[in-house]
Each structure stands twice: as structure tokens, then as C-alpha cells.
Design a protein around this motif. Sequence first.
Motif, PDB file in Angstrom:
ATOM      1  N   SER A  89      -2.067  43.506 -11.867  1.00  0.00           N
ATOM      2  CA  SER A  89      -1.192  42.895 -11.249  1.00  0.00           C
ATOM      3  C   SER A  89       0.209  43.025 -12.278  1.00  0.00           C
ATOM      4  O   SER A  89       1.471  42.815 -11.994  1.00  0.00           O
ATOM      5  N   TRP A  93       3.858  44.101 -12.672  1.00  0.00           N
ATOM      6  CA  TRP A  93       4.768  43.393 -12.935  1.00  0.00           C
ATOM      7  C   TRP A  93       5.600  43.086 -14.075  1.00  0.00           C
ATOM      8  O   TRP A  93       6.580  42.821 -13.893  1.00  0.00           O
ATOM      9  N   GLU A  94       5.250  43.298 -15.028  1.00  0.00           N
ATOM     10  CA  GLU A  94       5.584  43.880 -16.082  1.00  0.00           C
ATOM     11  C   GLU A  94       6.953  44.513 -16.696  1.00  0.00           C
ATOM     12  O   GLU A  94       7.239  43.451 -16.811  1.00  0.00           O
ATOM     13  N   THR A  96       9.292  43.917 -14.160  1.00  0.00           N
ATOM     14  CA  THR A  96      10.671  42.902 -13.696  1.00  0.00           C
ATOM     15  C   THR A  96      10.408  42.516 -14.307  1.00  0.00           C
ATOM     16  O   THR A  96      11.531  40.719 -13.925  1.00  0.00           O
ATOM     17  N   LEU A  97       9.035  41.589 -15.004  1.00  0.00           N
ATOM     18  CA  LEU A  97       9.367  40.706 -16.164  1.00  0.00           C
ATOM     19  C   LEU A  97      10.108  40.984 -17.516  1.00  0.00           C
ATOM     20  O   LEU A  97      10.559  39.547 -17.650  1.00  0.00           O
TER      21      LEU A  97
END
Length: 98
Positions: A89, A93-94, A96-97
Motif C-alpha cells: 500500500s 500511494w507513496e 501521491t503522498l
Amino acid sequence: MNTSNRNHSMVLASLRFSSNQGQKLKQQWLNLPLEQISIEMVFRSLYFFNRACLQNPQLELISWLVENHRLMGLVKAVRKRHRDNAKRSLDIWEPTLT
């Protein structure tokens, strides 16, 4: 009222804790997510809390659960598949973070 009914009433009264006590519980359990706390084991530990109340009627449920959480197995172990899913996960998602 016999002793077992009185102790049963104490346990039920302790279960109805206020949001203030809920915050205390959350702070004492180091802000663990609810998914990591085994509800089944909490209910199973009520028997042992009841027995402890027979020896010390001044005990409070929340503080007793926090003190004995390892002995009672209240916190679920983080399994390998959970770590793998969290890593996957994070990989997804990294971008976008940041």
C-alpha cells in the motif's frame, strides 16, 4: 444480593465507561488502532477481572485491562501478511503522498 451478582453488576457498570475513560484507554494503549485490539479476548478477560475483583474490590476495569493486556492477549500480533500489505500500500500511494 449475593456476591456473584454484586461482582457481575460491578463488571457491567465498569463496561459502561464514559468517553473520558475511553480517551484514557486510548492513551494508555499507545493509540493502537481498534483493529489491533481483540474484542474476543477482552470479553474472555472479564472472567479474570471478576476473579481479581473478589480479592480487591477497588480495581477498575480499564486500568486492569491495560496492566494485563499482554497476559490476556488483548493486542493482536502484526502478521507477515499485514506487513506485506502495508508495504504494498505504501509503494502504491507513496508518490501521491509526497
